[in-house]
Write an enzyme that holds these catalytic residues in place. Structure first.
Site, PDB file in Angstrom:
ATOM      1  N   LYS A  30      -2.069  -3.015 -14.231  1.00 24.53           N
ATOM      2  CA  LYS A  30      -1.534  -3.927 -13.224  1.00 24.53           C
ATOM      3  C   LYS A  30      -1.108  -3.143 -11.980  1.00 24.53           C
ATOM      4  O   LYS A  30      -0.748  -1.975 -12.096  1.00 24.53           O
ATOM      5  CB  LYS A  30      -0.290  -4.641 -13.790  1.00 24.53           C
ATOM      6  CG  LYS A  30      -0.593  -5.664 -14.846  1.00 24.53           C
ATOM      7  CD  LYS A  30       0.665  -6.383 -15.274  1.00 24.53           C
ATOM      8  CE  LYS A  30       0.354  -7.420 -16.334  1.00 24.53           C
ATOM      9  NZ  LYS A  30      -0.494  -8.527 -15.852  1.00 24.53           N
TER      10      LYS A  30
ATOM     11  N   ARG B  78      -3.709 -12.924 -25.617  1.00 25.62           N
ATOM     12  CA  ARG B  78      -4.590 -13.705 -26.483  1.00 25.62           C
ATOM     13  C   ARG B  78      -5.068 -12.876 -27.676  1.00 25.62           C
ATOM     14  O   ARG B  78      -5.387 -13.409 -28.728  1.00 25.62           O
ATOM     15  CB  ARG B  78      -5.753 -14.271 -25.657  1.00 25.62           C
ATOM     16  CG  ARG B  78      -6.600 -13.232 -24.995  1.00 25.62           C
ATOM     17  CD  ARG B  78      -7.431 -13.801 -23.846  1.00 25.62           C
ATOM     18  NE  ARG B  78      -6.659 -13.933 -22.613  1.00 25.62           N
ATOM     19  CZ  ARG B  78      -7.161 -14.411 -21.476  1.00 25.62           C
ATOM     20  NH1 ARG B  78      -8.415 -14.823 -21.418  1.00 25.62           N
ATOM     21  NH2 ARG B  78      -6.406 -14.487 -20.409  1.00 25.62           N
TER      22      ARG B  78
HETATM   23  N1  BES Z   1       1.474 -11.205 -19.180  1.00 22.64           N
HETATM   24  C1  BES Z   1       0.380 -11.489 -18.342  1.00 22.64           C
HETATM   25  C2  BES Z   1       0.489 -12.864 -17.690  1.00 22.64           C
HETATM   26  C3  BES Z   1       1.476 -13.003 -16.570  1.00 22.64           C
HETATM   27  C4  BES Z   1       1.225 -12.450 -15.335  1.00 22.64           C
HETATM   28  C5  BES Z   1       2.619 -13.734 -16.741  1.00 22.64           C
HETATM   29  C6  BES Z   1       2.137 -12.632 -14.291  1.00 22.64           C
HETATM   30  C7  BES Z   1       3.507 -13.935 -15.719  1.00 22.64           C
HETATM   31  C8  BES Z   1       3.263 -13.367 -14.491  1.00 22.64           C
HETATM   32  C9  BES Z   1      -0.912 -11.464 -19.132  1.00 22.64           C
HETATM   33  O1  BES Z   1      -0.971 -10.552 -20.168  1.00 22.64           O
HETATM   34  C10 BES Z   1      -1.986 -11.082 -18.169  1.00 22.64           C
HETATM   35  O2  BES Z   1      -1.948 -10.009 -17.677  1.00 22.64           O
HETATM   36  N2  BES Z   1      -2.909 -11.995 -17.916  1.00 22.64           N
HETATM   37  C11 BES Z   1      -3.948 -11.757 -16.981  1.00 22.64           C
HETATM   38  C12 BES Z   1      -5.218 -12.295 -17.553  1.00 22.64           C
HETATM   39  C13 BES Z   1      -6.446 -11.884 -16.792  1.00 22.64           C
HETATM   40  C14 BES Z   1      -6.694 -10.412 -16.956  1.00 22.64           C
HETATM   41  C15 BES Z   1      -7.620 -12.679 -17.304  1.00 22.64           C
HETATM   42  C16 BES Z   1      -3.587 -12.460 -15.679  1.00 22.64           C
HETATM   43  O3  BES Z   1      -3.009 -13.551 -15.723  1.00 22.64           O
HETATM   44  O4  BES Z   1      -3.855 -11.888 -14.625  1.00 22.64           O
HETATM   45 MN    MN Z   2      -1.577  -8.624 -19.532  1.00 18.49          MN
END
Ligand code: BES
Ligand code: MN
Ligand code: ZN
Length: 520
Positions: free
Chosen positions: A267, A341
């Protein structure tokens, strides 16, 4: 924090040994309709002088007045049956008392109040007065210890509402506590200890599995996420048995990523600290179990928490790696940041062994859900219309709302992989739906719902902090299901009667009631 309720007139209530008193004054009640106590006289005078109007949000404050025992008195005008207004009235009243030293607070409700309204007022008060203390060397601890509710008429329903609010607040605050703790103070092992702690001497059992047991179960997707972390994973199994062993349980599965760096698909730096909240689903499951120990409803509930960090490391899973889930399905991990997931799919497969009447997973799953619904409503996905309806209604009743999202098969198109049975990501479009479509593949053998709480589990910005959601929604759903809905939140006539002997939600979707299925 402790709640109690007493049957008292306003005249008597202001004689109580309290530091402060909040009077919730309905906007339709003119002072002439009430007695001749000092507060009512004072409201009448303020109205004559044009200093106070019977309009929601109007406030009058008073300090150390003769004939009134509490040092502080705040009258706040509200429409007593509107959730939004009760919420803001309580917040207004509490901010008027912010610098006051209040240990014992009175909350007097003028006129009639519904159980729902009272419960909401108490949980808002708890929320407004909450403060996080664990990792501060000189914390501002909450002084407020006791809230004494008083009303002219107390009914069994109101007494139950107070009891329910007590349980709810204890669950919400436990969820907030764990979600707020920084990741180095809330590792998978810490969460497991927290679960064991709640279970201690109580009505439920708690079992914790480590890496070896999880490997033996074949949870290849969960293990793939954990392999880049120095912190060992934990799989937490909690069992609350409030009903006969023959009764099928409800299984709650909480995403327990104690920190989500994104892994190798890392991230960006801004706000990455907020990924300590990525175990908000797990925290809500802990919170629900805590509340269950107070409420003791007649039903069986299983809580499952797959807990791990998601870290980049020499041993971490790489984009393109293919792993085998507990279900036997192979998964191509195209993006290591779509880890939620992966831990959930194995927990869903594990849930099958309980022959559940329903399985609900709760997860801070997608940024896309924040874009879709913001911080207001939780995303609800379900392949079962009856279950979806129950959760939607529990949301409306508790004020911890959700919104149903679609699950059309066409959304699964992007999850196709050339190298495995399924990929863990699709494109950017409809990201919260494609995540749910991935999970649905692992939830074929029971009634299933998925709550995406990415937008609702915590607040960002200056008021950063966990909300304890969706403990309120889940607790409402569970108590209704148990028939232990005596702490009625809506007038009996309006309440959808969920018969305690309602058969387990079947896999065949029941015909939805058009009224509640807004998306239909
Ligand atoms: N924990 C995150 C989701 C999230 C992001 C929650 C920002 C709250 C605020 C999750 O694990 C994630 O990173 N999801 C990705 C999925 C993508 C890679 C398909 C996302 O939402 O960017
Ligand atoms: Mn994630
Ligand atoms: Zn995550």
């Amino acid at each position: 924090m402790n709640f109690e309720i007493q049957k008292l007139s306003l005249a008597r209530a202001i004689q109580g040994q309290l530091d402060a008193m909040v009077v919730l004054w309905p906007s339709e009640t003119v002072p002439e309709a009430l007695g001749h106590d000092p507060v009512t006289r004072w409201v009448a005078t303020a109205m004559e002088q044009g200093d106070f109007e019977l309009k929601a949000g109007a406030v009058l404050t008073l300090y150390c007045q003769p004939g009134i025992t509490p040092r502080h008195l705040v009258v706040v005008c509200t429409a007593q049956n509107q959730a939004g207004q009760i919420r803001s009235a309580v917040q207004t009243a509490w901010s008027a008392l912010k610098s006051a030293k209040v240990k014992q607070l009175g909350l007097h409700v003028v006129g009639d109040v519904t159980s729902q309204g009272l419960q909401l007022a108490l949980s808002c008060l708890a929320d407004a007065s909450y403060s996080y203390t664990t990792t501060l060397s000189k914390p501002k601890t909450r002084l407020l210890k006791q809230v004494t509710v008083s009303t002219e008429k107390t009914t069994l329903a109101l007494e139950n509402a107070v009891r329910h609010a007590q349980a709810l607040v204890s669950g919400v605050e436990l969820a907030k506590e764990w979600a707020n703790r920084p990741a180095n103070h809330a590792t998978p092992s810490h969460l497991a200890h927290a679960a064991k702690d709640i279970a201690k001497g109580k009505a439920f059992k708690c079992e914790v599995l480590g890496p070896k047991e999880v490997a033996k179960l074949g949870m290849g997707a969960f293990m793939a996420v954990a392999q880049g972390s120095a912190e060992p994973l934990r799989f937490i199994v909690m069992r609350y048995n409030g009903a006969a062993a023959t009764q099928a349980p409800v299984v709650l599965v909480g995403k327990g990523i104690t920190f989500d760096t994104g892994g190798i698909s890392m991230k960006p730096a801004p706000e990455m600290d907020e990924m300590k909240y990525d175990m908000g689903g797990a925290a809500s499951v802990l919170g629900v179990f805590k509340a269950l120990t107070y409420l003791k409803p007649t039903l069986n509930v299983v809580g499952l928490i797959p807990a791990t960090e998601n870290m980049p490391d020499g041993l971490a899973v790489k984009p393109g790696d293919v792993v085998t889930s507990m279900s036997g399905q192979t998964i191509e991990i195209l993006n290591t940041d779509a880890e939620g997931r992966l831990v959930l799919c194995d927990a869903l497969t594990y849930a099958e062994r309980f022959k559940p009447q329903a399985v609900i997973d709760i997860a801070t799953l997608t940024g896309a859900c924040v874009i879709a619904l913001g911080a207001v409503r939780t995303g609800l996905f379900s392949s079962n219309d009856a279950l979806a309806l129950q959760l939607q209604q529990a949301g409306e009743t508790s004020g911890d709302t959700c919104w149903r999202m679609p699950l059309d098969e066409d959304y699964a198109e992007g999850l196709k992989s050339r190298f495995a049975d399924v990929a863990n990501v699709a494109g950017r479009a409809a990201g919260s739906v494609t995540a749910a479509k991935f999970l649905q593949r692992f939830a074929q053998n029971f009634a299933w719902a998925h709550l995406d709480i990415a937008g609702t589990a915590w607040r960002s910005g200056a008021a950063k902090g966990a909300t304890g959601r969706p403990v309120g929604l889940l607790l409402q759903y569970l108590t209704e299901l148990a028939g232990a809905d005596k702490p009625s939140l809506v007038a009996k006539s309006k309440r959808p009667r969920l018969n305690p002997s309602t058969p387990p939600v079947s896999r065949v979707p029941a015909k939805p009631k058009a009224r509640a299925l807004r998306k239909a």
